[in-house]
Design a protein around this motif. Structure first.
Motif, short mmCIF file in Angstrom:
data_model
loop_
_atom_site.label_atom_id
_atom_site.label_comp_id
_atom_site.label_asym_id
_atom_site.label_seq_id
_atom_site.Cartn_x
_atom_site.Cartn_y
_atom_site.Cartn_z
N PHE A 41 0.82 -1.20 0.00
CA PHE A 41 0.00 0.00 0.00
C PHE A 41 0.86 1.26 0.00
N PHE A 42 1.88 1.28 0.84
CA PHE A 42 2.75 2.47 0.90
C PHE A 42 3.48 2.69 -0.42
N PHE A 43 4.05 1.63 -0.99
CA PHE A 43 4.77 1.78 -2.26
C PHE A 43 3.82 2.19 -3.38
N VAL A 104 9.47 4.94 8.73
CA VAL A 104 10.37 4.12 7.92
C VAL A 104 9.70 3.73 6.60
N LEU A 105 8.44 3.34 6.67
CA LEU A 105 7.71 3.00 5.45
C LEU A 105 7.63 4.18 4.49
N LEU A 106 7.39 5.35 5.02
CA LEU A 106 7.31 6.54 4.18
C LEU A 106 8.65 6.81 3.50
N MET A 107 9.74 6.73 4.25
CA MET A 107 11.06 6.97 3.66
C MET A 107 11.40 5.90 2.61
N LEU A 108 11.08 4.65 2.89
CA LEU A 108 11.33 3.60 1.91
C LEU A 108 10.52 3.85 0.64
N ILE A 136 -1.80 1.98 -14.00
CA ILE A 136 -1.06 0.75 -14.31
C ILE A 136 0.22 0.67 -13.48
N ILE A 137 0.96 1.78 -13.39
CA ILE A 137 2.20 1.80 -12.60
C ILE A 137 1.87 1.50 -11.14
N GLY A 138 0.82 2.11 -10.62
CA GLY A 138 0.42 1.86 -9.23
C GLY A 138 0.04 0.41 -8.98
N CYS A 139 -0.75 -0.15 -9.88
CA CYS A 139 -1.17 -1.56 -9.71
C CYS A 139 0.01 -2.51 -9.80
N VAL A 140 0.90 -2.28 -10.75
CA VAL A 140 2.07 -3.15 -10.88
C VAL A 140 2.97 -3.00 -9.66
N SER A 145 5.32 -5.27 -4.96
CA SER A 145 5.69 -5.08 -3.56
C SER A 145 5.08 -6.17 -2.69
N PHE A 146 3.82 -6.49 -2.94
CA PHE A 146 3.17 -7.55 -2.19
C PHE A 146 3.86 -8.89 -2.42
#
Length: 186
Positions: A41-43, A104-108, A136-140, A145-146
């Motif tokens: 979700f964060f990425f 940390v998640l935000l910085m990553l 498309i970029i978001g879904c990929v 990431s998952f």
């Protein structure tokens, strides 16, 4: 741009998020599906957001983002990567490392999404519609990431410390790449 082009662009942009998710998930004890979803979700959010911001800022974003964000991302990536390497070498092997806290998640996510900002800027200069590529970029990115988080958890225990060290080196490398790009844009 065609769907295949956007998909391949999303795949290329999500590789660093995949690697960071994979290495991060080796440090989470106990690991749950919600941890993989949180990483993804964060990425996903930051990657899509940065692509849209790049479109909105156009020429101003080059200087502002490269100048202000690059050095912060370099230091954050270097710090988090160094911490991962330190924890792999000297950390408590049985303890849970709290690497999924929000700062940390935000910085990553920011460190792995700087290239999405550059893509958004490129789309702005090409006068390319951005809605379809961002989706498309978001879904990929979410999917990669998952999958990286789940894969890291599943096979990471075989090479736990090595994966953490490699993940830390990848983060430091991403920070170095960002700094090199920053120096080239001065």
């Amino acid at each position: 741009m065609s769907f295949l082009t956007n998909f391949l662009l999303g795949l290329g942009l999500s590789m660093d998020a995949f690697a960071v998710s994979m290495s991060s998930s080796t440090t989470i004890r106990p690991f749950h599906l919600k941890d993989a979803l949180k990483l993804a979700f964060f990425f996903w959010r930051i990657s899509g957001f940065y692509a849209c911001v790049g479109l909105a800022w156009r020429e101003r974003s080059k200087w502002l983002c490269i100048k202000l964000c690059s050095l912060d991302c370099f230091w954050a990536s270097g710090f988090i990567g160094g911490k991962m390497i330190y924890e792999a070498l000297y950390g408590d092997p049985d303890g849970k490392i709290n690497s999924l806290n929000y700062p940390v998640l935000l910085m990553l996510a920011i460190a792995t999404s700087i290239d999405a900002l550059a893509v958004g800027i490129s789309f702005a200069f090409l006068n390319t519609p951005i809605l379809e590529p961002v989706i498309i970029i978001g879904c990929v990115t979410f999917f990669m990431s998952f999958c990286g988080a789940v894969l890291g958890y599943r096979i990471g225990h075989f090479f736990e410390h090595e994966v953490e060290i490699i993940g830390g080196l990848i983060l430091i490398g991403i920070g170095g790449k960002i700094l090199a790009e920053h120096l080239l844009w001065i």
